[in-house]
Design a protein around this motif. Structure first.
Motif, short mmCIF file in Angstrom:
data_model
loop_
_atom_site.label_atom_id
_atom_site.label_comp_id
_atom_site.label_asym_id
_atom_site.label_seq_id
_atom_site.Cartn_x
_atom_site.Cartn_y
_atom_site.Cartn_z
N LEU A 97 -48.52 38.19 -35.64
CA LEU A 97 -46.97 38.40 -34.75
C LEU A 97 -47.21 38.29 -33.11
CD1 LEU A 97 -47.71 42.70 -36.08
CD2 LEU A 97 -45.18 41.29 -37.02
N VAL A 98 -46.22 38.81 -32.35
CA VAL A 98 -46.25 38.99 -30.53
C VAL A 98 -46.48 39.59 -30.31
CG1 VAL A 98 -44.51 37.79 -28.82
CG2 VAL A 98 -44.25 37.03 -31.15
N ASN A 99 -47.56 39.90 -29.94
CA ASN A 99 -49.03 41.38 -29.69
C ASN A 99 -47.21 41.81 -28.25
OD1 ASN A 99 -50.46 41.11 -30.20
ND2 ASN A 99 -51.49 40.23 -28.81
N THR A 100 -47.00 41.44 -27.53
CA THR A 100 -45.76 42.10 -26.22
C THR A 100 -44.09 41.85 -27.24
OG1 THR A 100 -44.86 39.50 -26.13
CG2 THR A 100 -47.09 40.73 -24.79
N PHE A 101 -43.55 41.90 -27.98
CA PHE A 101 -42.74 42.24 -28.42
C PHE A 101 -42.90 43.90 -29.41
CE2 PHE A 101 -40.27 38.09 -30.12
CZ PHE A 101 -40.52 38.01 -28.50
N SER A 102 -41.65 45.01 -29.04
CA SER A 102 -41.52 45.69 -29.98
C SER A 102 -41.38 45.30 -31.87
CB SER A 102 -40.61 46.66 -29.86
OG SER A 102 -39.42 45.96 -30.37
N VAL A 103 -41.33 46.34 -32.29
CA VAL A 103 -41.97 46.69 -33.39
C VAL A 103 -40.99 45.72 -34.57
CG1 VAL A 103 -41.91 47.84 -35.76
CG2 VAL A 103 -43.54 48.34 -34.10
N LEU A 104 -39.32 46.38 -34.23
CA LEU A 104 -38.02 45.83 -34.53
C LEU A 104 -38.24 44.92 -34.17
CD1 LEU A 104 -35.29 46.52 -35.35
CD2 LEU A 104 -34.49 47.09 -32.63
N GLU A 105 -38.50 44.37 -32.05
CA GLU A 105 -38.33 42.18 -32.28
C GLU A 105 -38.74 41.45 -33.26
OE1 GLU A 105 -37.71 44.10 -27.16
OE2 GLU A 105 -39.95 43.18 -27.90
N ASN A 106 -40.14 41.56 -33.84
CA ASN A 106 -41.35 41.30 -35.05
C ASN A 106 -40.63 41.01 -35.89
OD1 ASN A 106 -43.44 39.70 -33.39
ND2 ASN A 106 -43.61 41.68 -32.61
N ILE A 107 -39.82 41.90 -36.06
CA ILE A 107 -38.97 42.05 -37.36
C ILE A 107 -38.05 40.84 -36.65
CG2 ILE A 107 -38.04 42.63 -39.27
CD1 ILE A 107 -40.03 45.93 -38.52
N ILE A 108 -37.02 41.42 -36.41
CA ILE A 108 -35.89 40.40 -36.41
C ILE A 108 -36.34 38.79 -35.84
CG2 ILE A 108 -33.82 40.78 -34.56
CD1 ILE A 108 -33.73 43.52 -35.08
N LEU A 109 -36.73 38.80 -34.90
CA LEU A 109 -36.91 37.43 -34.36
C LEU A 109 -37.79 36.80 -35.13
CD1 LEU A 109 -37.39 38.33 -30.54
CD2 LEU A 109 -35.25 37.97 -31.52
N GLY A 110 -37.63 35.53 -35.51
CA GLY A 110 -37.94 34.41 -35.97
C GLY A 110 -38.89 33.56 -35.00
N LYS A 123 -27.58 45.52 -32.92
CA LYS A 123 -27.71 47.38 -33.52
C LYS A 123 -27.36 47.37 -34.70
CE LYS A 123 -24.03 51.08 -32.47
NZ LYS A 123 -23.11 51.44 -31.51
N ARG A 124 -26.90 45.80 -35.75
CA ARG A 124 -26.72 46.12 -36.94
C ARG A 124 -27.55 45.39 -37.59
NH1 ARG A 124 -22.99 41.94 -38.88
NH2 ARG A 124 -21.71 41.58 -37.35
N SER A 125 -28.79 44.59 -36.67
CA SER A 125 -29.73 44.36 -37.23
C SER A 125 -30.82 45.64 -37.93
CB SER A 125 -30.29 43.47 -36.05
OG SER A 125 -29.76 42.06 -36.04
N LYS A 126 -30.46 46.40 -36.58
CA LYS A 126 -31.89 47.94 -36.52
C LYS A 126 -30.95 48.44 -37.20
CE LYS A 126 -33.36 51.72 -33.37
NZ LYS A 126 -33.56 51.83 -32.59
N GLN A 127 -30.17 48.38 -38.19
CA GLN A 127 -29.75 49.55 -38.66
C GLN A 127 -29.91 48.69 -39.82
OE1 GLN A 127 -27.92 52.13 -38.42
NE2 GLN A 127 -28.29 52.40 -40.84
#
Ligand SMILES: Nc1ncnc2c1ncn2[C@@H]1O[C@H](COP(=O)(O)OP(=O)(O)OP(=O)(O)O)[C@@H](O)[C@H]1O
Ligand SMILES: [Mg+2]
Length: 505
Positions: A97-110, A123-127
């Motif tokens: 994981l990228v430590n400085t990212f939020s949980v959501l950012e880590n999930i969405i950003l490969g 927004k759509r990604s978060k949903q």
């Protein structure tokens, strides 16, 4: 498992061969298959080739020969990105994981998507993530920053990451090695949900109890070859152990009686701040005498690591004292098997033999104070490699090429053979196979019989009960319970670990 027909097979690995060094195949003509709606356990000794095989399925490594079929069609993976496209995802032994990212950012950003951040519809990604969380009952706070989160949570993030990428075939490499019993239970619930939704789950583990509890089928590897493919409900832990090691497992280690009177370690009213500045240790006192094994139980993150690091001089203390008998004598340094072995335990770019003497270069056996005695170092490592059964049996092998379990054996070997009065050990058998675990347990007992004082931190309660002379339970930076291993059990310790019970102030 759903009805299995040839065309419902989701994964087929056919005649896979992979070699990293001439003359030895890490995967030696391996056949493997798994179905949708199946939890398939992949087991075998340290270095048997489990991670290698799965890294091939995930596109991290390319096989020298053999075929991968996904849903009956041949697939050629040049990278994990190719594998993901066909629905294959993997959670590694060490998280990424990228430590400085939020949980959501880590999930969405490969990794490969990072530069397209601004065009992603957050927004759509978060949903989508919220829906995945709900349908698979995965509890994480999406806005938290990922660095510093408990490993159980980091793992959930990794799983969500795969689901977000529509993985249908999910590989988990020793996911429970670092989890507490409670976290493991949660993970298994999630895996059951994933299985029921028709996903293919491949689970690498050393814990046979888990294999029997959760898997539908098992494939066993030994020295790169398949030694068994079984239906779980038609096998037993004895049979599996035999297939893993090639022989029956010896009996349990017998506990020795407690040691002498001399105090080796005395911790008095200790306070320590953690990395974020709040109290990690909140007034701890303890005494360990020569020949004593002092066990510390606790859910990870309750101050155990801070305590270990402070005793080893790796962390500043805020208040209180730590006294170690004879520590002014440089030969009597502390041996330390750290929990975070990648940070403190090994240098992966160094050879095995360099790692076996890491931190011990000044010992008179290995140098004359100025230059290293390479012959002596080599002799020492040959003996250790043989004794600890480290594979490959090659002292010049690079550490990064060793399997997870063999890296662990190397750290244990170096520290247990050190001439020290105090040994601080965190999770000594995490990631080790059955035989290696037995061996490390025997070694700990033997070293304590020689008079070494041993602080044993572990989340494996059966290990603590088996080895310890005393068990203290840590909760919220305090010792909330002191228990006699002879008159307690895992359930009772569990109640202290979660704060339900306390026999101290
Ligand atoms: N990148 C690499 N470079 C060189 N050798 C490697 C590499 N990866 C694996 N190997 C070798 O391949 C063999 C199989 O290793 P692998 O990591 O697949 O074992 P494993 O079954 O996952 O073991 P463990 O239970 O210890 O994780 C070992 O001999 C290992 O040293
Ligand atoms: Mg492995």
């Amino acid at each position: 498992m759903r009805e299995q027909t040839a065309n419902s097979v989701s994964v087929q690995l056919i005649d896979i061969v992979k070699s990293f060094q001439a003359g030895y195949n890490a995967n030696d003509h391996v056949n493997f298959s798994a179905y949708p709606g199946e939890i398939h356990a992949l087991i075998g000794e340290n270095g048997a080739g489990k991670s290698t095989l799965m890294n091939i399925l995930y596109g991290m490594y390319q096989a020298d020969s053999g075929k991968i079929l996904i849903n009956g069609k041949e697939a050629k993976f040049r990278s994990p990105a190719d594998a993901i496209k066909l629905g294959v995802g993997m959670v590694h032994q060490h998280f990424m994981l990228v430590n400085t990212f939020s949980v959501l950012e880590n999930i969405i950003l490969g990794d490969e998507d990072t530069f397209r951040f601004d065009v992603i519809d957050m927004k759509r990604s978060k949903q989508k993530v919220i829906e995945l969380k709900k349908s698979f009952e995965i509890n994480v706070e999406l806005d938290d920053i990922s660095g510093g989160l408990a490993v159980g949570i980091q793992q959930k993030i990794e799983i969500l990451k795969l689901l977000y990428r529509n993985a249908e075939i999910m590989i988990l490499d020793e996911p429970t090695a670092i989890l507490t019993p409670q976290e493991t239970e949660e993970l298994f619930k999630t895996l059951a949900e994933l299985k029921n939704s028709g996903k293919t789950i491949i689970l690498i583990t050393h814990k046979l109890g888990e294999v029997l509890a959760i898997s539908d089928r098992v494939t066993v590897l030994r020295r790169g070859k398949v030694t068994g493919i079984l239906k779980t409900n038609q096998t037993s832990s004895n049979e599996l152990a035999k297939m893993i090691t090639g022989r029956s497992i010896e009996s349990q280690v017998i506990k020795k009686s407690a040691g002498g009177e001399k105090i080796i370690l005395e911790v008095n009213d200790l306070y320590i701040n953690n990395d974020r500045g709040s109290l990690a240790i909140n007034g701890i006192s303890l005494i360990i005498k020569e020949g004593e094994i002092f066990g510390i139980a606790g859910v990870e993150g309750n101050g155990q690591e801070e305590l270990a690091e402070a005793i080893c001089g790796l962390r500043k203390i805020s208040k209180g004292t730590i006294n170690i008998a004879g520590i002014d004598d440089f030969k009597k340094s502390i041996a330390h098997i750290p929990a975070n072995r990648h940070k403190y335990g090994i240098v992966k770019e160094f050879t095995l033999e360099e790692n076996l003497i890491l931190g011990r270069e000044k010992e008179e056996n290995f140098s004359n104070g100025w230059i290293l005695n390479n012959k002596k170092i080599n002799e020492f490592s040959e003996v250790i490699i043989e004794e600890y059964d480290i594979r490959p049996e090659n002292s010049k092998a690079l550490m990064e090429g060793l399997s997870g379990g063999n890296q662990q054996k190397a750290v244990a070997a170096r520290e247990m053979t050190k001439n020290s009065d105090l040994v601080v050990i965190s999770h000594p058998t995490r990631g080790l196979d059955i035989l290696a675990s037995e061996f490390v347990h025997r070694t700990i007992l033997e070293e304590s019989k020689k008079g070494k004082a041993i602080l044993l931190i572990s989340s494996d309660l059966s290990e603590l009960l088996k080895l310890s002379d005393k068990i203290a339970v840590m909760y919220n930076g305090r010792i909330t319970g002191e228990l006699d291993p002879k008159s307690t059990n895992e359930n009772e310790i569990g109640e202290y670990m979660t704060g339900l019970k306390s026999n101290k102030r």
